[in-house]
Structures are given as structure tokens and as C-alpha cells.
Scaffold this motif. Structure first.
Motif, mmCIF file in Angstrom:
data_model
loop_
_atom_site.group_PDB
_atom_site.id
_atom_site.type_symbol
_atom_site.label_atom_id
_atom_site.label_comp_id
_atom_site.label_asym_id
_atom_site.label_seq_id
_atom_site.Cartn_x
_atom_site.Cartn_y
_atom_site.Cartn_z
ATOM 1 N N SER A 43 1.387 -0.931 -0.004
ATOM 2 C CA SER A 43 0.466 -0.355 -0.290
ATOM 3 C C SER A 43 0.968 1.170 -0.043
ATOM 4 O O SER A 43 2.165 1.340 0.419
ATOM 5 N N ALA A 47 0.724 6.933 -5.823
ATOM 6 C CA ALA A 47 -0.608 6.772 -6.142
ATOM 7 C C ALA A 47 -1.593 6.149 -5.551
ATOM 8 O O ALA A 47 -2.823 5.687 -6.075
ATOM 9 N N GLY A 48 -1.040 6.112 -4.458
ATOM 10 C CA GLY A 48 -2.254 5.265 -3.231
ATOM 11 C C GLY A 48 -2.309 3.698 -3.352
ATOM 12 O O GLY A 48 -3.581 3.260 -3.354
ATOM 13 N N VAL A 49 -1.832 3.724 -3.964
ATOM 14 C CA VAL A 49 -1.625 1.964 -4.527
ATOM 15 C C VAL A 49 -2.350 1.193 -3.407
ATOM 16 O O VAL A 49 -2.213 1.089 -1.579
ATOM 17 N N GLN A 51 -3.135 -3.015 -3.340
ATOM 18 C CA GLN A 51 -2.683 -4.362 -3.732
ATOM 19 C C GLN A 51 -2.300 -5.867 -2.950
ATOM 20 O O GLN A 51 -1.838 -5.463 -1.686
ATOM 21 N N THR A 64 -5.268 -8.916 -5.710
ATOM 22 C CA THR A 64 -6.288 -7.812 -5.974
ATOM 23 C C THR A 64 -5.625 -6.478 -6.170
ATOM 24 O O THR A 64 -4.849 -6.548 -5.093
ATOM 25 N N ASP A 65 -6.739 -5.821 -6.800
ATOM 26 C CA ASP A 65 -5.953 -4.599 -6.660
ATOM 27 C C ASP A 65 -7.000 -3.517 -6.960
ATOM 28 O O ASP A 65 -7.855 -3.494 -7.386
ATOM 29 N N ALA A 66 -7.375 -3.021 -5.936
ATOM 30 C CA ALA A 66 -8.405 -2.044 -5.325
ATOM 31 C C ALA A 66 -8.699 -1.610 -6.804
ATOM 32 O O ALA A 66 -9.468 -0.966 -6.977
ATOM 33 N N SER A 67 -7.747 -0.670 -7.047
ATOM 34 C CA SER A 67 -7.940 -0.078 -8.346
ATOM 35 C C SER A 67 -8.495 -0.725 -9.663
ATOM 36 O O SER A 67 -8.620 0.456 -10.026
ATOM 37 N N LEU A 68 -8.419 -1.548 -9.931
ATOM 38 C CA LEU A 68 -8.540 -2.589 -11.003
ATOM 39 C C LEU A 68 -9.807 -3.022 -10.540
ATOM 40 O O LEU A 68 -10.430 -3.535 -11.458
ATOM 41 N N LYS A 69 -10.142 -3.262 -9.367
ATOM 42 C CA LYS A 69 -11.434 -4.148 -8.313
ATOM 43 C C LYS A 69 -11.673 -5.106 -9.321
ATOM 44 O O LYS A 69 -12.339 -5.708 -9.924
#
Length: 149
Positions: A43, A47-49, A51, A64-69
Motif C-alpha cells: 500500500s 498514487a495510493g496503491v 494491492q 487483488t488490486d483495489a484500483s482495478l477492482k
């Protein structure tokens, strides 16, 4: 006086609830038994990653990638799984005395669970090289990066 009467039981409850949350958690890597899992959460950064990757003892993983949902699944090769097993078994974590002040660093949290024991370690880009988990995070990040392109 009334405030003191309520404060003492509250402090008592908070103390024991905090202690019980760490039950079974250690800074020593657990001996890997038949069923184990490792999870790394990545995290932060500019960019506030957010994953994470979780690998099971059979080599199956979920990223899991929160930005890609989305969550991507796969399986490590026998060589990759053997390398991961070796890294975990020989892991020597060096707890960091204090958190660094790096505002835009990536934060790494590793959880290794096996035989009812759990190891949770944390580091950031500034403390990673001294933490003892650098090689492990590099390996897991490599798997994540290869699957999130």
C-alpha cells in the motif's frame, strides 16, 4: 467518583482485548506444515496503491488490486513454489525500532500462517533492506507485477 468507577473496567477490558488479539502472533517464521499461507499487502506510494497477494501451500495464488477492482488467480510453478518455501523457511525478520518518516513510501505487510501460528511483519521502502524481508517482498511483488500488467 462516578467517572473513575466506569474508567477502571473500561481500561481493564481494553487491556485484555488488545492482548488477546496478538495471541499466536510471533516475529519468528512459523515452521511450514502441510497447509500454510502467505499474504503480502502493498500500500501507499504517490498514487495510493492498494494491492495484495495471497499464496497457498499448493502454489495457488490470488492477487487483488483495489484500483482495478478485480482479483486475478493463478498457480506458481514447482520451482517458484520451492523458492518461496525456502525463503519463508529461512526468513529472519529484524523488527524495525521505529517507523520511518517517508511520506510516499510503499508499505509492506507480510502475514505467514502455518500450524495455528501467524507471523505478521511490516516495513516500508526505507526500512525494507534492514528488515530481513526484502527478498521475500521482491519475489511476491514480481508475481504481482507480472499478473497485473
Amino acid at each position: 467518583m462516578k467517572k473513575t468507577v466506569w474508567l477502571l473496567p473500561l481500561l481493564f477490558a481494553l487491556f485484555f482485548s488488545a492482548c488477546s488479539q496478538n495471541e499466536g502472533i510471533t516475529y519468528t517464521a512459523p515452521t511450514l506444515e502441510d497447509d500454510w499461507s502467505i499474504k503480502m499487502t502493498l500500500s501507499g506510494g504517490i498514487a495510493g496503491v492498494m494491492q495484495n497477494i495471497e499464496v497457498q501451500s499448493d502454489g495457488s495464488y490470488a492477487i487483488t488490486d483495489a484500483s482495478l477492482k478485480e482479483t486475478r488467480k493463478g498457480k506458481l510453478t514447482k520451482d517458484e513454489l520451492s523458492k518461496l518455501d525456502e525463503m519463508i523457511s529461512s526468513l529472519e525478520f529484524n523488527p524495525v525500532e521505529s517507523a520511518s518518516t517517508c511520506a510516499d513510501c510503499f508499505l509492506y505487510q507480510i502475514e505467514i500462517e502455518s500450524g495455528g501460528r501467524k507471523m505478521i511483519v511490516k516495513a516500508d521502502d526505507m526500512t525494507l533492506s534492514d528488515s530481513g524481508i526484502g527478498e521475500l517482498t521482491e519475489f511476491l511483488r514480481g508475481v504481482m507485477d507480472a499478473n497485473l500488467k
